[in-house]
Design a protein around this motif. Structure first.
Motif, PDB file in Angstrom:
ATOM      1  N   ARG A  40      -7.418   0.172   0.721  1.00 15.80           N
ATOM      2  CA  ARG A  40      -6.167   0.176   2.302  1.00 15.80           C
ATOM      3  C   ARG A  40      -5.148   1.840   1.033  1.00 15.80           C
ATOM      4  N   LEU A  41      -5.573   1.102  -0.114  1.00 20.22           N
ATOM      5  CA  LEU A  41      -5.585   2.277  -1.051  1.00 20.22           C
ATOM      6  C   LEU A  41      -6.444   3.590  -0.762  1.00 20.22           C
TER       7      LEU A  41
ATOM      8  N   ALA B  77       1.094  -1.200   0.008  1.00 25.00           N
ATOM      9  CA  ALA B  77      -0.260   0.373   0.115  1.00 25.00           C
ATOM     10  C   ALA B  77       0.787   0.852   0.118  1.00 25.00           C
TER      11      ALA B  77
ATOM     12  N   LEU C 136      -5.433  -5.118  -0.525  1.00 22.30           N
ATOM     13  CA  LEU C 136      -5.239  -4.103  -0.983  1.00 22.30           C
ATOM     14  C   LEU C 136      -6.221  -2.520  -1.723  1.00 22.30           C
TER      15      LEU C 136
END
Lengths: 329, 249
Positions: A108-109, A79, A105
């Protein structure tokens, strides 16, 4: 005018499958935005192996971040590197695949970039410069078209839902060394028990052979395994909720609203009656085959082809015929 | 130790979903609601953590309208100790929802905050890890079971056919999937006790949504299929159709 970034995942040390779909889709979106598509790969030393192939799907540049600490997926490590590149790149959209890694992922980005996230898109278009996606809700009982009002538009796309269309681009591969600090990571993998060599997850398989209560006993699953093996590679076993609840099969195989929603090219439902929550999970399969003793089972309403009868007689014959066909072709 | 479980009230998974006349919402008439199934697994694991430690409490939080009380009461009947309803109307933008929850829980001292891995309605699988980033907590997704060891949680994950054992430092957010521990059924005693447990309502701190529903549609009906035949004798014809017509094999 804006460029599009495709984050490409390496799996079992290689690039393939859904990676091509993400780059091809990014390339299409980039054209609609009047920009170009760029691919990003992360991994350990040698991660650039095979990356040049992404050029065939429209990647104008292919950046490969190589760092020993990134050879296996780390949520915090991946990330931080991606977010840094997205901030520098000024992209109009960022795409990745809704695989297990992508599902972990992408949110989180989104939080780090402060943009909304559309997950599991099955359609994507650019309308007046903005990204509009289509995605299943209620596991496919309905579809929502959503407008993303932020830049970049962050979207994860469902494996198998988009064609890996070829369109040649320059695709110059460049490697870089990401700045990461593994000592600050709080999530650490202690042990990985990989799936058997060549095993395919049900959410990414192109063909799924799924068993339900009609299989009668978990010891009968060898019949489904034989069909899976006859069908070749990219084939996964699936299961209905009833047999997962009974403890016959792992939840990882469950197809339906409390399991996985799948979109394979071929879905073979064996001994599955077709509860509404199961149908929701597999009705977008391209071709559906149902084998069931009960001619009135709801599964036959969505199946393209059905055989009514005793699956214990039908399955061995089907496996044998398909194996013979494959051997002859 | 205190464990917080964030849950969502969703239509029962056996419900037929129809789009209403507005074209941007589902028709809620006659829809039966439940606690999202994965959230029930999260409640179960939180209760087990409390029972394992022999002390602590399990607190429930949801963001929704007044009718979400019913879902919280169900969790209290399973054995949770208290519940908080942040009153507002969540929409498709999971980041806005995560911000609302973070506004309320940012200062919480709970070492563990659990979410279901996905909600059975929007299925976006995003609010848990977003909340973790916003509150500075570590996060592990798709956890089927976990144990606590000092200031760490040891989590078992299901990933793409394999399994992983992951260690995470507390405080952490875990998103929970179906695992070996089925959610308990509330007993009559539990249901009675739940009526007396604290359930607080307060206005949610709202954040602007940046994901707008343009349209909803019901899936296209699949063209009527056909029964190829009866029993094993139908297999050759099925194989021919799969090969020549569907081009699926």
């Amino acid at each position: 005018m804006a460029d599009v970034l495709a984050f490409v995942e390496r799996r079992i040390g290689r690039i393939g499958g859904s990676a091509f779909e993400v780059v091809a889709t990014a390339s299409r979106v980039a054209r609609a935005m009047g920009g170009s598509a760029h691919a990003l790969v992360l991994g350990g030393a040698g991660a650039s192996a095979g990356a040049a192939e992404l050029a065939h799907f429209g990647a104008v540049t292919i950046a490969v971040g190589e760092h020993d600490a990134l050879s296996e997926y780390s949520p915090e490590g991946y990330a931080s590197v991606i977010v840094e590149l997205v901030r520098q790149g000024g992209y109009g959209a960022v795409l990745l695949s809704a695989t297990a890694l992508g599902r972990d992922l992408a949110p989180r980005l989104a939080a780090l970039l402060d943009v909304p996230l559309a997950t599991d898109a099955t359609g994507i278009e650019v309308v007046e410069g903005r990204v509009r996606i289509e995605r299943p809700i209620y596991s496919g009982k309905a579809f929502a078209q959503l407008d993303l009002d932020a830049t970049p538009a962050l979207v994860s796309i469902r494996p198998n839902a988009f064609p890996a269309m070829e369109s040649a681009a320059a695709g110059a591969v460049s490697t870089f060394t990401p700045q990461v600090d593994p000592s600050a990571w709080r999530v650490r993998v202690l042990e990985r028990k990989g799936a058997a060599e060549g095993a395919v997850d049900v959410s990414e398989a192109t063909v799924i052979v799924s068993g339900g209560r009609g299989m009668k006993d978990p010891s009968n699953w060898h019949l489904l395994e034989a069909l899976r093996d006859a069908l070749g590679t990219g084939v996964a076993l699936g299961a209905s909720r009833a047999v997962v609840d009974a403890g016959w099969r792992s939840h990882a195989e469950q197809v339906g609203q409390t399991g996985k929603t799948v979109a394979p090219k071929l879905y073979v439902a064996v001994g599955i009656s077709g509860a509404i929550q199961h149908l929701a999970g597999m009705r977008t399969a391209k071709t559906i085959v149902a084998i069931n003793r009960d001619a009135d089972a709801p599964i036959f309403a969505v199946a393209d082809y059905g055989i009514v009868g005793d699956l214990f007689e039908i399955l061995p014959r089907l496996s044998a015929e398909i194996a013979a066909l494959k051997a002859g072709s | 130790m205190r464990t917080i479980v964030c849950l969502k009230r969703v239509p029962d998974t056996e419900t037929r979903i129809r789009v209403d006349a507005s074209g941007v919402r589902i028709d809620t008439a006659g829809v039966k609601y439940v606690v999202s199934p994965y959230d029930e697994y999260a409640i179960e694991l939180a209760l087990r953590a409390k029972e394992g430690a022999g002390l602590g409490e399990v607190d429930l939080v949801t963001f929704g309208d007044a009718s979400a009380q019913e879902a919280l009461r169900k969790g209290l009947a399973m054995g949770a100790d208290s519940a908080l309803l942040l009153v507002g109307e969540p929409d498709m933008d999971g980041l806005a929802t995560a911000k609302t929850l973070a506004s309320e829980l940012k200062e919480s001292d709970a070492p563990l905050i659990l979410f279901g891995a996905k909600a059975a309605d929007d299925d976006q699988q995003q609010v848990g890890p977003m909340f973790a980033v916003l509150t500075g907590r570590a996060c592990v997704t798709g956890v089927s079971t976990f144990t606590l060891e000092g200031d760490k949680a040891i989590c078992h994950r299901e990933v793409e056919g394999g399994t992983e054992v992951v260690e995470v430092g507390l405080p952490a957010v875990l998103t929970i999937t179906k695992g070996p521990h089925d959610p308990r059924i509330a007993s009559l005693k539990g249901i009675m006790a739940a009526k007396k447990k604290p359930l607080v309502e307060k206005a949610a701190q709202l954040h602007p949504s940046r994901m707008r529903v343009h349209a909803l549609r019901e899936p296209a009906a699949r063209p009527a299929g056909r029964i190829v035949g009866q029993g094993p004798d139908a297999v050759p014809e099925l194989v021919r159709l799969l090969r020549e017509e569907a081009k699926a094999i």
